[in-house]
Design a protein around this motif. Structure first.
Motif, short mmCIF file in Angstrom:
data_model
loop_
_atom_site.label_atom_id
_atom_site.label_comp_id
_atom_site.label_asym_id
_atom_site.label_seq_id
_atom_site.Cartn_x
_atom_site.Cartn_y
_atom_site.Cartn_z
N ASP A 1 2.57 -7.18 8.99
CA ASP A 1 3.70 -7.14 8.06
C ASP A 1 3.35 -6.68 6.65
N LEU A 2 2.15 -6.14 6.42
CA LEU A 2 1.86 -5.56 5.11
C LEU A 2 2.74 -4.32 4.94
N PRO A 3 3.57 -4.25 3.89
CA PRO A 3 4.38 -3.04 3.68
C PRO A 3 3.50 -1.87 3.27
N VAL A 4 3.62 -0.75 3.99
CA VAL A 4 2.88 0.46 3.66
C VAL A 4 3.90 1.58 3.48
N VAL A 5 4.03 2.04 2.23
CA VAL A 5 4.97 3.11 1.92
C VAL A 5 4.26 4.44 2.15
N LEU B 1 0.85 -1.19 0.00
CA LEU B 1 0.00 0.00 0.00
C LEU B 1 0.89 1.24 0.00
N PHE B 2 0.52 2.24 -0.81
CA PHE B 2 1.25 3.51 -0.86
C PHE B 2 0.29 4.63 -0.43
N LEU B 3 0.72 5.47 0.50
CA LEU B 3 -0.11 6.56 1.00
C LEU B 3 0.59 7.90 0.81
N GLY B 4 -0.16 8.91 0.36
CA GLY B 4 0.40 10.25 0.22
C GLY B 4 -0.68 11.29 0.42
#
Length: 255
Positions: free
Chosen positions: A175-179, A130-133
């Motif tokens: 452990d879900l990678p969240v950028v 997941l990517f958040l901005g």
């Protein structure tokens, strides 16, 4: 005026939209990377094409062309500001001088390539990212997710962090990678709140942060730093770690 943006200058749907707009009486301009391409030829004569001069893109993932498109749009905005009397000559000169520093700032990110490769190793076997901005960095979250999907074949989604509670939060698990794009000038305090929510649900935070940030390291599992710069240029700097992260994940996965 219709402004078309295309790396190759041959994008069929963009070209079709340009032709329809022209049929309806619009003036057509374009930002393009390939001299003499179809989209360039379809644009207004003499002043209708802004070439990005990024050199050839090898492969479907557009990286340097994406960065130069952002710079070109920024220059276009400065030009319009000057012509319309919103900016004076001194203000435009100051903006151009700041832009001229970008190559050195981007080089400093490239010097951290080993750090980014190390972060990539933690993502190699994941199924989802997941990517958040926020603000201007929301589109860069989309760019990061797109690049990761295009070249590593890992499912990735980019979201506006302000909409996190409307969907993405339900997907966060251990452990879900969240950028998280947590640069200084794009809703930083609210982004820290998002990061806390990710951590509370067991997600692993990979933060893109501004040099000198002494808080983010206590919250994120990994941090990739970008140099300090004006808010309007942060998306340009933040796009490079997104692209490098995707590259290293793809390289380490053998794709």
């Amino acid at each position: 005026i219709v402004l078309a943006i295309s790396q190759s200058g041959e994008t069929a749907d963009t070209l079709a939209a340009m032709k329809e707009a022209k049929r309806l009486g619009a003036r057509i301009m374009s930002i393009c990377n390939v001299l003499g391409s179809a989209i360039a030829r379809e644009s207004e004569k003499d002043v209708g094409v802004f070439y990005t001069h990024a050199g050839p893109e090898i492969g479907v993932a557009s990286t340097k062309a994406f960065v130069t498109q952002m710079v070109t749009l920024y220059l276009l905005a400065l030009g319009l500001g000057r012509v319309r009397g919103i900016l004076d000559a001194a203000q435009v000169r100051a903006e151009i001088q700041t832009l001229a520093r970008l190559p050195k700032l981007l080089e400093s990110i490239l010097e951290d390539d080993a750090v980014i490769a190390g972060v990539a190793r933690t993502m190699v076997n994941t199924r989802d990212v997941l990517f958040l901005g926020r603000g201007l960095c929301y589109p860069i979250a989309l760019e990061g997710a797109l690049k990761l999907k295009e070249i590593s074949y890992i499912h990735a989604e980019g979201y506006a962090a302000g909409e996190m509670k409307h969907g993405p939060i339900a997907l966060i698990e251990n452990d879900l990678p969240v950028v998280c794009l947590a640069t200084a000038n794009n809703g930083y305090d609210k982004m820290l709140g998002n990061i806390q929510e990710v951590r509370a649900r067991g997600g692993r935070v990979i933060a893109i942060a501004t040099d000198g940030d002494r808080v983010i390291g206590t919250l994120a599992s990994d941090v990739i730093y970008v140099p300090q710069c004006p808010a309007r240029l942060e998306p340009i700097l933040a796009s490079l770690p997104m692209q490098l992260l995707a590259y290293h994940v793809a390289d380490q996965r053998g794709t």
